[in-house]
Design an enzyme around this catalytic site. Structure first.
Site, PDB file in Angstrom:
ATOM      1  N   HIS A   1     -14.228  37.283  78.116  1.00 38.88           N
ATOM      2  CA  HIS A   1     -14.336  35.936  77.562  1.00 38.88           C
ATOM      3  C   HIS A   1     -15.565  35.205  78.088  1.00 38.88           C
ATOM      4  O   HIS A   1     -15.923  34.143  77.582  1.00 38.88           O
ATOM      5  CB  HIS A   1     -13.059  35.153  77.910  1.00 38.88           C
TER       6      HIS A   1
ATOM      7  N   ASN B   1      -3.897  23.702  63.257  1.00 42.75           N
ATOM      8  CA  ASN B   1      -3.457  23.904  64.642  1.00 42.75           C
ATOM      9  C   ASN B   1      -1.986  24.292  64.706  1.00 42.75           C
ATOM     10  O   ASN B   1      -1.584  25.202  65.444  1.00 42.75           O
ATOM     11  CB  ASN B   1      -3.663  22.625  65.450  1.00 42.75           C
TER      12      ASN B   1
ATOM     13  N   HIS C   1     -15.180  21.216  74.797  1.00 40.90           N
ATOM     14  CA  HIS C   1     -14.961  22.640  75.050  1.00 40.90           C
ATOM     15  C   HIS C   1     -15.516  23.118  76.383  1.00 40.90           C
ATOM     16  O   HIS C   1     -15.180  24.198  76.847  1.00 40.90           O
ATOM     17  CB  HIS C   1     -15.608  23.432  73.899  1.00 40.90           C
TER      18      HIS C   1
ATOM     19  N   ARG D   1      -8.536  18.742  77.442  1.00 38.95           N
ATOM     20  CA  ARG D   1      -8.443  18.513  76.016  1.00 38.95           C
ATOM     21  C   ARG D   1      -7.028  18.731  75.490  1.00 38.95           C
ATOM     22  O   ARG D   1      -6.505  17.947  74.729  1.00 38.95           O
ATOM     23  CB  ARG D   1      -9.398  19.426  75.251  1.00 38.95           C
TER      24      ARG D   1
ATOM     25  N   ARG E   1     -17.000  35.272  70.039  1.00 40.41           N
ATOM     26  CA  ARG E   1     -16.897  34.844  68.639  1.00 40.41           C
ATOM     27  C   ARG E   1     -18.305  34.518  68.162  1.00 40.41           C
ATOM     28  O   ARG E   1     -19.069  33.875  68.872  1.00 40.41           O
ATOM     29  CB  ARG E   1     -16.027  33.591  68.488  1.00 40.41           C
TER      30      ARG E   1
ATOM     31  N   TYR F   1     -18.795  22.041  68.624  1.00 42.16           N
ATOM     32  CA  TYR F   1     -18.187  22.279  69.932  1.00 42.16           C
ATOM     33  C   TYR F   1     -19.083  21.686  71.010  1.00 42.16           C
ATOM     34  O   TYR F   1     -20.285  21.947  71.038  1.00 42.16           O
ATOM     35  CB  TYR F   1     -18.041  23.782  70.211  1.00 42.16           C
TER      36      TYR F   1
ATOM     37  N   ARG G   1      -8.933  36.488  69.169  1.00 41.80           N
ATOM     38  CA  ARG G   1      -7.865  36.204  68.218  1.00 41.80           C
ATOM     39  C   ARG G   1      -8.382  35.607  66.916  1.00 41.80           C
ATOM     40  O   ARG G   1      -9.151  34.661  66.897  1.00 41.80           O
ATOM     41  CB  ARG G   1      -6.841  35.246  68.831  1.00 41.80           C
TER      42      ARG G   1
END
Length: 721
Positions: free
Chosen positions: A463, A72, A620, A592, A403, A496, A433
C-alpha cells in the site's frame, strides 16, 4: 470511476482479523474504552449526508454528496456487513472490537442504516430536488409530463431503450433469474389475458443508458425523467396481450468481499481473475425496495433471493441515488463550488525564460514537499516520472502502483522508460479493492513493454506510495525519491488531498533501495533510517514515539502528539494515546472516517481532541507529529491506524526534516484544530457535532478554501522575489 470512493472512510478488506478482539493491552484502562468501528463508519457517512443537507452549499454539490453517500453505503454493505455475516455463518463469530457479538452489531447496523437511508431519501425529496428545481433543474415524475412530452419520450423509448431491454419471465419453464449486485430492477406482476393466470417478470434497468432522460431544455432550464419511470410507463410494449397489474423497483446488494489463499496459488493473476468472476455471484446481503411494494411481490423476492426481513430496506423512490453523479456533472458553474486552480509547486515553477523546470535540479537544491490538489500533480509527480523516462542519465526507475487511472500517464512513463532501455520495476498491487481488474490489465501491458512487474509479498498488500529514480551524475549514482500519502493517479489527485516528499537525500535513497529489494526479492530488512515500514517496524516505531512523549510530559518537558489519518481503530495505538493523555500530553487527532477512540473521558482521555473535516476534497494525507523535546519528529506516509495497515500491509512513512516543511504541516494542523474552522467534533459518547457557524450565525473558516489561498499566496510571494 473516481466517484466510487470520493469520501471513502477506509473500509478496507473485511479480513477475519478485523473482527478479532485484541488481548487487553492495559488492564488499568476501562473495558469500554473503544467506540464500535462499524457504527463509527455509519457516523462518518452521516457527516457526508449532513453536507448534502446544508443549504449554504451549491445545490449540484449537494446532489453529488447524496451520490457519494449512496456509493459509500453500498461498499459498506459489500465489505463490512458481508464480512460480519461470513464470520457468523462460518462459526467464527468472535466478539467485535467493543466486545459485542457480531449478531448484536448487525442488528445495530441494520437499525442505524435504515434510519440513515430514510434520512438520505428525505434529503433528496425534501431538500435537494426542490433546490434543483428552484435553479431550473427539474426531476419529474411521469404524471408531471405534458402530452407532447410523453409523445417525444415514447419515441425516445422506442428508438433508444426498448431494443436493449430484456424482460425475464418467472414460471415453471423459466426459473427465477440471477439478480446482479447493485443493479436497478423492476418487479412486474402481470395477468395473462387468455388464461387469467397471474405471472411475474423481472426487468433490469439498463445501466449503460443515462439514468436521467432529458425531457426538455430551454436555456439553463432543463427537465429530466428517471429512466425507470420511462420504462415502467411503457411496459405494455414489452408484454403485449398481458395486463400489467403492478410494478415496483428493487435493488440487491451482494457480498463482494474477496478471499484468496496466496500461498496455495501459483499464479496470483489467474486466481484473481477467477475470484472476480465468483464475486459477481456472492450471496445477497441487502434488498432495497420502494415503500409501496405489495406483500405478494416482496414475499416472492424474499423467498427467491433467500434474504431475511431485517435485510429489507423500504424506501421512497427513486432507488440508487448514485445516479445523481450524472446530474452533478451538469455544466452550471453557478451551482458548483467556485473553481480552485492548482498551482505548480514553487520549487518546480518554470525559470525566468519560461523554460520547463528541471525537476532533478530542483530536488538536488532542497527537499520539496508538494500538497495536492492545491499544488499540481501533473507538474510535480507526473513531470518527475516523465523526465526520468526521457533522461539519458537515468538508469533505473522503481515504483509502487496501488490504484491508477485507466489512461495513466504514469504507467505510460514507465513503459517509455523501459522501451528506452532503462531498468524499470513496477510493483503492482493487483488486490487493490474494486480496482483489481484494471490493475491486472495494466500489469500485463507493463510486462509486454519490458517492465519488471512484481506483485509484492505473499500475504501482504503493498500500500506504500514510493517512486525511486537512479541517475548517473559525473560517474556517481544519485538517488531521487518520492514518498507520498496518495496513489499515483492523475484523476483522483484532483480531488484527493495528499502530500508528497521529493528528496535527493542519500539515506532515503538507501532506505528505498533496501525496501524495493525486499519487495521484489527475498531480502528481509530490519532497519531503515528515515522510514518507518510496516508490517515489521511501523507499529513499534509509533508506539515508541508516543511513549516518549508520555515520558517527556512526566519529566516536565514539552510534549505534544498530532496525528492525521483516515481511520483510527488500532487498539494498541489508541491505548498508547490514552496513556499519553493520562500523563498530560495534549493529543490532537484529525480523522476523516472511522474513529474508535473516545476523547474527553475524565481520567483517561481528557487531553485528547478529535476533529473531522469533510468538503470538496477527500482529506487523504496521513501525518504523524511528535514534539520530541524540541526536536520535532514528523512523518508523512500511507498508513492508517488500522490492523490491516500495521500488520498485513507494506506501508511506509518518511520523516520530514526541512524547517519550512515542518512549519507548513504545523500551520495546517493549527488551522484544522482551531475552533474558528468548520469541522465536526467527536464527543466521548461517539456523537459527532458539526461546528460550521459561530454564535452570530457567521460561517466558520473553510480549511480547504483557506489552504488554497495560502498556497497561492506562497506562489505570489515567490513571483515578487
Amino acid at each position: 470511476m473516481i466517484e466510487h470512493d470520493v469520501l471513502d472512510a477506509g473500509l478496507g478488506d473485511a479480513d477475519d482479523d478485523d473482527f478479532d478482539v485484541p488481548e487487553a493491552f492495559d488492564s488499568e484502562l476501562p473495558d469500554d474504552r473503544y467506540l464500535d468501528r462499524e457504527l463509527s463508519w455509519l457516523a462518518f457517512n452521516q457527516r457526508v449526508l449532513e453536507l448534502a443537507e446544508d443549504p449554504t452549499l451549491p445545490v449540484l454539490e449537494r446532489a453529488n454528496f447524496l451520490a457519494i453517500f449512496a456509493s459509500n453505503l453500498d461498499e459498506f454493505f459489500m465489505v463490512r456487513v458481508a464480512g460480519l455475516k461470513r464470520r457468523i455463518l462460518t462459526g467464527l463469530a468472535v466478539p467485535t472490537n467493543v466486545g459485542r457479538a457480531p449478531q448484536e452489531v448487525l442488528a445495530d447496523i441494520s437499525s442505524a442504516a435504515h434510519a440513515l437511508q430514510l434520512r438520505h431519501a428525505d434529503a433528496w425529496t425534501s431538500l435537494v430536488r426542490p433546490g434543483l428545481a428552484e435553479k431550473g433543474i427539474e426531476i419529474l415524475s411521469y404524471d408531471d409530463l405534458g402530452d407532447d412530452e410523453r409523445t417525444a419520450l415514447y419515441d425516445y423509448f422506442q428508438a433508444q431503450v426498448f431494443p436493449v431491454l430484456m424482460p425475464l419471465a418467472v414460471d415453471p419453464a423459466h426459473p427465477f433469474p440471477y439478480i446482479s449486485g447493485l443493479s436497478l430492477n423492476l418487479a412486474i406482476r402481470i395477468r395473462n389475458a387468455r388464461t387469467g393466470r397471474q405471472e411475474f417478470a423481472r426487468l433490469k434497468v439498463p445501466p449503460m443508458l443515462p439514468r436521467f432522460v432529458e425531457v426538455a431544455r430551454d436555456g439553463e432550464r432543463v427537465r429530466y425523467l428517471p429512466l425507470e419511470d420511462l420504462i415502467a410507463h411503457n411496459l405494455d410494449d414489452l408484454f403485449p396481450g398481458m395486463e400489467i397489474l403492478d410494478h415496483h423497483a428493487f435493488r440487491l446488494t451482494r457480498n463482494e468481499d474477496m478471499t484468496i489463499e496466496e500461498d496455495e496459488t501459483e499464479n496470483l493473476i489467474q486466481a484473481l481473475e477467477a475470484e472476480l468472476l465468483r464475486r459477481r455471484f456472492g450471496p445477497p446481503i441487502r434488498l432495497e425496495v420502494t415503500e409501496d411494494m405489495d406483500d405478494l411481490t416482496l414475499d416472492l423476492l424474499l423467498s427467491e433471493l433467500d434474504i431475511t426481513a431485517q435485510e429489507v430496506y423500504r424506501l421512497p423512490g427513486p432507488l440508487d441515488l448514485r445516479g445523481l453523479f450524472d446530474l452533478s456533472r451538469i455544466d452550471r458553474p453557478d451551482l458548483h463550488y467556485k473553481p480552485h486552480l492548482p498551482t505548480t509547486a514553487v520549487a518546480f515553477q518554470p525559470g525566468d525564460n519560461n523554460e520547463r523546470a528541471d525537476i532533478f535540479a530542483a530536488i538536488r537544491k532542497a527537499d520539496v514537499l508538494v500538497h495536492h490538489p492545491y499544488e499540481s500533480f501533473a507538474t510535480s509527480v507526473q513531470a518527475f516520472l516523465e523526465q526520468a523516462a526521457k533522461d539519458p542519465h537515468v538508469l533505473a526507475i522503481k515504483q509502487t502502483l496501488y490504484r491508477t487511472s485507466g489512461d495513466s500517464p504514469i504507467v505510460q512513463a514507465l513503459i517509455d522508460a523501459a522501451e528506452a532501455g532503462k531498468q524499470v520495476l513496477a510493483l503492482v498491487e493487483v488486490k487493490a479493492r474494486f480496482d483489481e481488474a484494471a490493475n491486472i490489465v495494466w500489469a500485463r501491458k507493463l510486462e509486454k513493454a519490458g517492465v519488471h512487474v512484481v506483485y509484492g509479498l505473499v500475504g501482504l498488500k503493498t500500500h506504500c506510495k514510493l517512486a525511486h529514480v537512479i541517475r548517473e551524475e559525473d560517474g556517481v549514482l544519485r538517488s531521487y525519491s518520492h514518498v507520498g500519502t496518495g496513489n499515483y493517479n492523475p484523476k483522483t489527485s484532483r480531488i484527493y488531498e495528499d502530500f508528497g516528499l521529493f528528496t535527493a537525500n542519500d539515506q532515503v535513497g538507501r532506505d528505498l533501495t533496501r525496501l524495493f529489494n525486499e519487495l521484489s526479492g527475498y531480502a528481509i530488512e530490519k532497519k531503515f533510517k528515515r522510514l518507518l515500514v510496516a508490517p515489521l517496524h511501523l507499529r513499534k516505531g509509533l508506539l515508541r514515539l508516543i511513549d516518549r512523549e508520555r515520558r517527556n510530559a512526566l519529566a516536565g518537558k514539552p510534549a505534544r502528539i498530532r496525528i492525521k489519518v483516515n481511520s483510527m481503530v488500532d487498539e494498541q495505538i489508541i491505548d498508547a494515546l490514552y496513556r499519553a493523555s493520562q500523563a498530560g500530553v495534549p493529543v490532537e487527532i484529525w480523522v476523516r472516517g472511522i474513529c474508535s477512540l473516545k476523547p474527553g473521558v475524565a481520567g483517561m482521555s481528557e487531553n485528547i481532541t478529535v476533529r473531522s473535516i469533510l468538503g470538496r476534497y477527500l482529506e487523504h494525507s496521513r501525518i504523524f507529529s511528535f514534539a520530541h523535546d524540541g526536536d520535532p519528529q514528523v512523518f508523512i506516509g500511507s498508513a492508517d491506524m488500522m490492523h490491516r495497515n500495521l500488520d498485513r500491509r507494506v506501508e511506509a512513512l518518511v520523516r520530514v526534516t526541512a524547517e519550512q516543511h515542518l512549519k507548513e504541516l504545523s500551520d495546517l494542523f493549527d488551522l484544522a484544530m482551531n475552533d474558528g474552522t468548520s469541522s465536526w467534533w467527536l464527543g466521548p459518547d461517539g456523537e459527532w457535532t458539526r461546528h460550521s457557524v459561530d454564535e452570530n450565525g457567521k460561517a466558520l473558516v473553510d480549511l480547504q478554501d483557506r489552504t488554497m489561498t495560502n498556497v497561492q499566496r506562497r506562489r505570489r510571494a515567490r513571483a515578487v522575489r
